[in-house]
Design a protein around this motif. Structure first.
Motif, short mmCIF file in Angstrom:
data_model
loop_
_atom_site.label_atom_id
_atom_site.label_comp_id
_atom_site.label_asym_id
_atom_site.label_seq_id
_atom_site.Cartn_x
_atom_site.Cartn_y
_atom_site.Cartn_z
N THR A 201 -3.14 -42.50 -17.04
CA THR A 201 -2.45 -43.17 -16.48
C THR A 201 -1.33 -42.74 -16.01
O THR A 201 -0.95 -41.86 -15.73
CB THR A 201 -2.64 -44.54 -17.20
OG1 THR A 201 -1.92 -43.70 -18.65
CG2 THR A 201 -3.78 -45.17 -18.04
N GLU B 149 -7.26 -50.27 -17.70
CA GLU B 149 -8.91 -51.35 -17.61
C GLU B 149 -9.97 -50.72 -18.93
O GLU B 149 -10.23 -51.90 -19.67
CB GLU B 149 -9.51 -52.16 -16.65
CG GLU B 149 -8.35 -53.47 -16.13
CD GLU B 149 -9.04 -53.97 -14.79
OE1 GLU B 149 -9.72 -53.49 -14.63
OE2 GLU B 149 -7.97 -55.02 -13.69
N PHE B 150 -9.88 -49.59 -17.71
CA PHE B 150 -10.82 -48.97 -19.23
C PHE B 150 -10.72 -48.41 -20.56
O PHE B 150 -11.98 -48.15 -21.36
CB PHE B 150 -11.61 -47.90 -18.03
CG PHE B 150 -12.17 -46.29 -18.44
CD1 PHE B 150 -13.84 -46.92 -18.89
CD2 PHE B 150 -12.09 -45.56 -19.53
CE1 PHE B 150 -15.02 -45.37 -18.81
CE2 PHE B 150 -13.07 -44.52 -20.12
CZ PHE B 150 -14.38 -45.11 -19.64
N ASP C 275 -8.87 -38.83 -7.91
CA ASP C 275 -7.47 -39.37 -7.18
C ASP C 275 -6.33 -39.25 -6.40
O ASP C 275 -6.53 -40.06 -5.40
CB ASP C 275 -7.31 -40.44 -9.28
CG ASP C 275 -8.69 -41.01 -9.17
OD1 ASP C 275 -9.47 -41.44 -8.87
OD2 ASP C 275 -8.35 -41.35 -10.94
N LYS D 56 -2.36 -48.14 -8.39
CA LYS D 56 -4.05 -48.94 -8.15
C LYS D 56 -5.44 -48.67 -9.00
O LYS D 56 -6.45 -48.87 -9.71
CB LYS D 56 -4.37 -49.31 -7.10
CG LYS D 56 -3.82 -50.31 -5.80
CD LYS D 56 -4.21 -50.41 -3.58
CE LYS D 56 -3.12 -50.21 -3.22
NZ LYS D 56 -3.43 -50.34 -2.08
N ALA D 57 -4.39 -47.01 -8.64
CA ALA D 57 -5.92 -46.72 -10.07
C ALA D 57 -5.58 -46.85 -11.24
O ALA D 57 -6.59 -46.07 -11.94
CB ALA D 57 -6.13 -44.55 -8.99
N SER D 58 -4.29 -45.96 -11.50
CA SER D 58 -3.82 -46.17 -13.05
C SER D 58 -4.31 -48.23 -13.76
O SER D 58 -4.71 -47.84 -14.80
CB SER D 58 -2.33 -46.11 -12.93
OG SER D 58 -1.95 -46.36 -14.20
N ASP D 59 -3.86 -48.69 -13.19
CA ASP D 59 -4.35 -50.06 -13.39
C ASP D 59 -5.71 -50.44 -13.65
O ASP D 59 -5.99 -50.67 -14.84
CB ASP D 59 -4.02 -50.97 -12.54
CG ASP D 59 -2.80 -51.28 -12.32
OD1 ASP D 59 -1.71 -50.85 -13.41
OD2 ASP D 59 -1.53 -51.59 -11.66
N LYS D 60 -7.08 -49.72 -12.76
CA LYS D 60 -8.27 -49.11 -13.27
C LYS D 60 -8.10 -49.09 -14.45
O LYS D 60 -8.90 -48.55 -15.29
CB LYS D 60 -8.71 -48.83 -12.60
CG LYS D 60 -9.16 -49.83 -11.06
CD LYS D 60 -9.69 -49.38 -9.94
CE LYS D 60 -10.29 -50.28 -8.62
NZ LYS D 60 -10.39 -49.40 -7.64
N ASN D 61 -7.31 -47.63 -15.01
CA ASN D 61 -7.73 -46.77 -16.04
C ASN D 61 -7.88 -47.61 -16.89
O ASN D 61 -7.72 -47.35 -18.19
CB ASN D 61 -7.17 -45.34 -15.67
CG ASN D 61 -7.97 -44.49 -14.77
OD1 ASN D 61 -8.83 -44.48 -14.10
ND2 ASN D 61 -6.96 -43.85 -14.09
#
Length: 586
Positions: free
Chosen positions: A413, A397-398, A367, A390-395
């Motif tokens: 995150t 949610e995961f 990332d 952006k990548a942290s927000d997806k993580n």
């Protein structure tokens, strides 16, 4: 009725014969004991009694009172005194004061004195707190299949892959796979076997004089030596080293104060870059500065700012939380009597490959690389933060998914202080995550990484040594939910008495560059030589020396004396019970 009279006469004659036999036997025993004890008793009688031959030359008169305060036989008269024959009194005193007398009380007195003296000798020789934590330090550090299932055995492909008949039945439930059933079964069985071994090792420590002497004199338990030897037999150097670390950590957490064998010191010096020290606010930063434990870049030390070190310290002091007896999760930095150890990152050693834990297997390098390459390797703070946000927000949610859907894993995150652009500009860009560590002393680790716009990253890994505490905490929580009782099963409160000190091990800052790491990840994984390490790799010979360590003859003798005294006490008490067979069986 002649047959009844004949039977009664025969029974009476048999009782008389048996009585005479018993009297003859006791008489012979008494004569033998008198001869053996006479030399010891004569000076005792002279000092305490009337003559060298007797403690008392007269019967002992004891006033006797009635329950109702009167003589029921003749209310006009007082109760007659109780007369105890002098022979009975002298026999009783002889039994009590003769150390070699084997009639019970003498053994109890002798044994109790021996235990008392041996205990005092142990305190003077080992120290009053040298035995703290011994039973727990004897336990195995690793629970088979607790951290993940064992793959199917190639030698038993059908049995190990399919499992038991019960596995098949349970796996018929929607959403349940045979693999999950097998993993659960293996985990439960692993816990059971670990518990059984732990209890056995703990009891052996308490009963075995060599076990106690070894721990009090050296900080080593025979149980830990056996676990190390088994790991060495499997060529599991990493696992054997972790057992030594566990034994050492438990001693510190229990408050043990006593000698530490060189065999332990050698391994722990290779495991850490500092010794254990009491944690207070600012002590981590002070240890890094005092030991000059900064990473190097281009042959030069990369000094981290005081703010960065304080940020790191606040992070691991906050992220590690342990339930108190009431279930409140207490931060490490807010607890009392906490202990810190700065450990070696483990590059080229067998003490836990901490660098690769958070660099190669951290899960964030790809990332970061994407974020940097989007801006030709030269992003601004704002550009870098936006891509990582952006990548942290997806993580996030995961991580919010049910544990089963994400296989129990989490993803990195942005840290709270970097979750906004303003925070990133003020504090820097920091990311964090918790994951399973690859060292056997780590049930889980946490890392924090600072990412700079030039591609440099500074990473720190920490883990709390709470291997045992997590088990009673889960039991307490379960009982609390069912019963509503504030302290659950009260296991944590009991555990705090045994291990009153919490311990966190943390690495010094480690430095790398994201572009170099990306290249290395394409091959065998990152290799780095510019981080602070311990005194080299723990070797097989180091571990064999640990497994072969033995206490001194003096230490063994002291603990053996305690066992002998205890045995005499038990033997005397057993004789005082009158030889009841049922009691002996118990």
């Amino acid at each position: 009725m002649k047959w009844l009279e004949k039977l009664a006469n025969n029974f009476a004659r048999s009782l008389e014969a048996e009585s005479q036999a018993y009297q003859s036997g006791f008489s012979a025993i008494g004569e033998a004991l008198d001869i053996a004890s006479e030399a010891e008793l004569r000076p005792m009688r002279s000092a305490l009694g009337d003559s060298p031959e007797e403690f008392t030359t007269e019967d002992v008169i004891v006033p006797r009172a009635s329950v109702l305060g009167m003589n029921m036989s003749n209310p006009q008269e007082e109760m007659p005194n109780q007369r105890i024959p002098k022979e009975l009194v002298n026999a009783g005193f002889d039994t009590f004061f003769a150390p070699s007398n084997a009639l019970g009380v003498g053994l109890v007195a002798k044994g109790a004195n021996k235990v008392r003296q041996a205990t005092q000798d142990a305190i003077e020789y080992f120290g009053p707190a040298a035995g703290r934590g011994g039973p727990i330090a004897s336990m195995p550090n690793y629970i088979d299949n607790y951290y993940g299932p064992t793959p199917p055995n190639p030698d038993k492909p059908i049995r190990s892959a399919i499992g038991t008949g019960t596995d098949k039945v349970v796996s018929a439930i929607p959403g349940v796979t045979p693999e999950k059933v097998r993993a659960t079964r293996q985990k439960v069985l692993g816990m059971f076997n670990w518990g059984r071994r732990s209890v056995t090792e703990g009891i052996e420590y308490l009963l075995d004089p060599q076990a106690r002497a070894t721990y009090k004199e050296m900080g080593i338990t025979p149980g830990s030596q056996r676990h190390v030897s088994r790991a060495l037999a499997d060529d599991a150097i990493h696992k054997a080293t972790a057992q030594v670390q566990y034994t050492s950590h438990i001693g510190r957490q229990a408050g043990r104060e006593g000698p530490i064998a060189q065999e332990v010191q050698t391994i722990m010096e290779k495991s850490g870059v500092t010794d254990y020290f009491a944690y207070t606010n600012g002590s981590y930063a002070a240890a890094i500065k005092q030991g000059k434990l900064y990473p190097t870049s281009g042959g030069r030390k990369s000094n981290m700012s005081a703010d960065d070190l304080a940020y790191i310290e606040d992070h691991f002091g906050t992220v590690w939380r342990t339930p108190d007896p009431k279930g409140n999760r207490v931060k490490f930095k807010d607890d009392e009597g906490t202990i810190l150890m700065v450990k070696a990152p483990g590059i080229g050693t067998k003490t836990g490959d901490h660098y690769n834990d958070i660099i190669q297997a951290g899960g964030y390098v790809g990332d970061l690389y994407k974020a940097f390459t989007k801006y030709d390797g030269k992003p601004s703070v704002e550009q870098l933060w936006k891509e990582l946000k952006k990548a942290s927000d997806k993580n996030v949610e995961f991580n919010a998914l049910p544990k089963g859907e994400r296989n129990g894993k989490t993803r990195w995150t942005l840290k709270d202080g970097s979750s906004t652009l303003e925070g990133a500009k003020e504090n820097g860009i920091w990311i964090t995550n918790s994951k399973a560590g690859r060292a056997y002393t780590e049930g889980g680790i946490n890392y924090i990484v600072k990412v700079q716009p030039n591609g440099n990253i500074f990473a720190v890994m920490s883990d709390e040594h709470n291997f045992l505490e997590s088990i009673p905490a889960k039991i307490d929580e379960g009982v609390r939910r069912v019963t509503g009782r504030e302290e659950g099963a009260s296991l944590i409160s009991q555990f705090e008495e045994v291990l009153p000190h919490r311990l966190v091990a943390v690495t010094p800052p480690m430095q790398a560059n994201i572009f170099n790491l990306r290249k290395q990840l394409r091959t065998e994984g990152p290799q780095i030589s510019n981080v602070t390490t311990g005194e080299g790799a723990v070797s097989r010979s180091d571990l064999e020396a640990f497994a072969g360590a033995r206490p001194s003859e003096r230490g063994m003798l002291i603990e053996q004396q305690r066992n002998r005294g205890a045995a005499e006490v038990l033997g005397g008490v057993g004789m005082l019970t009158g030889g009841n067979r049922e009691e002996e069986r118990r």
